[in-house]
Scaffold this active site. Sequence first.
Site, PDB file in Angstrom:
ATOM      1  N   LYS A  91     -20.334  -3.901 -30.893  1.00  0.00           N
ATOM      2  CA  LYS A  91     -19.613  -4.323 -29.674  1.00  0.00           C
ATOM      3  C   LYS A  91     -20.260  -3.584 -28.500  1.00  0.00           C
ATOM      4  O   LYS A  91     -19.839  -2.497 -28.101  1.00  0.00           O
ATOM      5  CB  LYS A  91     -18.122  -3.989 -29.836  1.00  0.00           C
ATOM      6  CG  LYS A  91     -17.224  -4.748 -28.873  1.00  0.00           C
ATOM      7  CD  LYS A  91     -15.764  -4.590 -29.268  1.00  0.00           C
ATOM      8  CE  LYS A  91     -14.829  -4.885 -28.116  1.00  0.00           C
ATOM      9  NZ  LYS A  91     -14.917  -6.236 -27.584  1.00  0.00           N
TER      10      LYS A  91
HETATM   11  C1  LIG Z   1     -16.839 -11.425 -28.729  1.00  0.00           C
HETATM   12  C2  LIG Z   1     -15.560 -11.032 -29.382  1.00  0.00           C
HETATM   13  N1  LIG Z   1     -15.215 -11.609 -30.545  1.00  0.00           N
HETATM   14  C3  LIG Z   1     -14.072 -11.290 -31.162  1.00  0.00           C
HETATM   15  C4  LIG Z   1     -13.199 -10.363 -30.640  1.00  0.00           C
HETATM   16  C5  LIG Z   1     -11.945 -10.025 -31.363  1.00  0.00           C
HETATM   17  O1  LIG Z   1     -12.044  -8.747 -31.918  1.00  0.00           O
HETATM   18  P1  LIG Z   1     -10.775  -7.846 -32.151  1.00  0.00           P
HETATM   19  O2  LIG Z   1      -9.813  -8.678 -32.907  1.00  0.00           O
HETATM   20  O3  LIG Z   1     -11.284  -6.723 -32.974  1.00  0.00           O
HETATM   21  O4  LIG Z   1     -10.246  -7.453 -30.835  1.00  0.00           O
HETATM   22  C6  LIG Z   1     -13.512  -9.738 -29.447  1.00  0.00           C
HETATM   23  C7  LIG Z   1     -12.634  -8.726 -28.866  1.00  0.00           C
HETATM   24  O5  LIG Z   1     -12.947  -7.592 -28.877  1.00  0.00           O
HETATM   25  C8  LIG Z   1     -14.719 -10.069 -28.802  1.00  0.00           C
HETATM   26  O6  LIG Z   1     -15.061  -9.506 -27.633  1.00  0.00           O
END
Ligand SMILES: Cc1ncc(COP(=O)(O)O)c(C=O)c1O
Length: 304
Positions: free
Chosen positions: A159
């Site tokens: 991320k």
């Molecule tokens: C690109 C992306 N995909 C999926 C998610 C969902 O991830 P999470 O459920 O861990 O917040 C996020 C959020 O952080 C994101 O930025």
Amino acid sequence: MPITPTAKIWMNGELVDWDAAQIHVLSHSLHYGMGVFEGIRCYETPQGPGVFRLTDHMERLHRSAKILMMPLPWTVDELVDATKEVVRASGLPGCYIRPIAYFGYGEMGLNTLPCSTDVAIACWPWGAYLGDDALTKGVRLKISSWIRFDHNALPPAAKTTGTYVNSSLAKVEALNAGYDEALLLNGAGLVAECTGENVFVARRGRLVTPPLSAGALEGITQDTVAAIAKDMDIDVVEGDLTRSDLYLADEMFVVGTAAEVSAVKSVDDRELRCPGPITTAIGDEYGRVVRGQVDRYKDWVEHV
Ligand SMILES: Cc1ncc(COP(=O)(O)O)c(C=O)c1O
């Protein structure tokens, strides 16, 4: 979505005043996008503020940093404690939490090996990301003209701040075209994810969600929703989806820490049943799980 300031931000081990949490304009990560971050939600519970899957988020932060070869000077446990400290200092019953690790001031150029890592954790009140009625009324999705980045260009498992250029381009394009959110296909034309959410499609009685290999982040909400669905005896598989699978879905929803569970009303103007019964059941249960109201998942709620 304007930010509401709170009292303190945790920076490199200290709580500093909100307005004093500043960095130099020549900070490395500002120029090259080499930062890793998390988005976490803390919910109001009868036992006080509870941070949902805080440890899991900090473990993912560490995994993201590992992929970028970014040394993190704080352990998962230390970051968990720091988060609790900043939430307590805010006095808020519930909030959104943003930890970020970045290469700070001191080095320039693309070699990050000599850089040192700075870490900050902020929190503030933040409402439903895709709108208060996203679970009941649903959102309108548009398949983006932008393609999800390939594993060998940018690793989707990390991320990383810089990779959100791809998400922002898609988001703005979708909003300008009158939609609520963009959905990105990968280079092979298969569904990856939305700009900040993972995707679930119900077809023929089972749920399908695209995996990391398709270019999706390994979402913590995706994992939570899969667990909830299994408890409801709904089959969940990680698998590839084409855009036709979306148009022909019995129902569809997108999930993420910020967006929680949001129903999908249409994809490229093809209307879907919204909210479908599975979406409503899972969305309602998710609301209880994150607030510590479901015994089986109480440990996921980490009180401050
Ligand atoms: C690109 C992306 N995909 C999926 C998610 C969902 O991830 P999470 O459920 O861990 O917040 C996020 C959020 O952080 C994101 O930025």
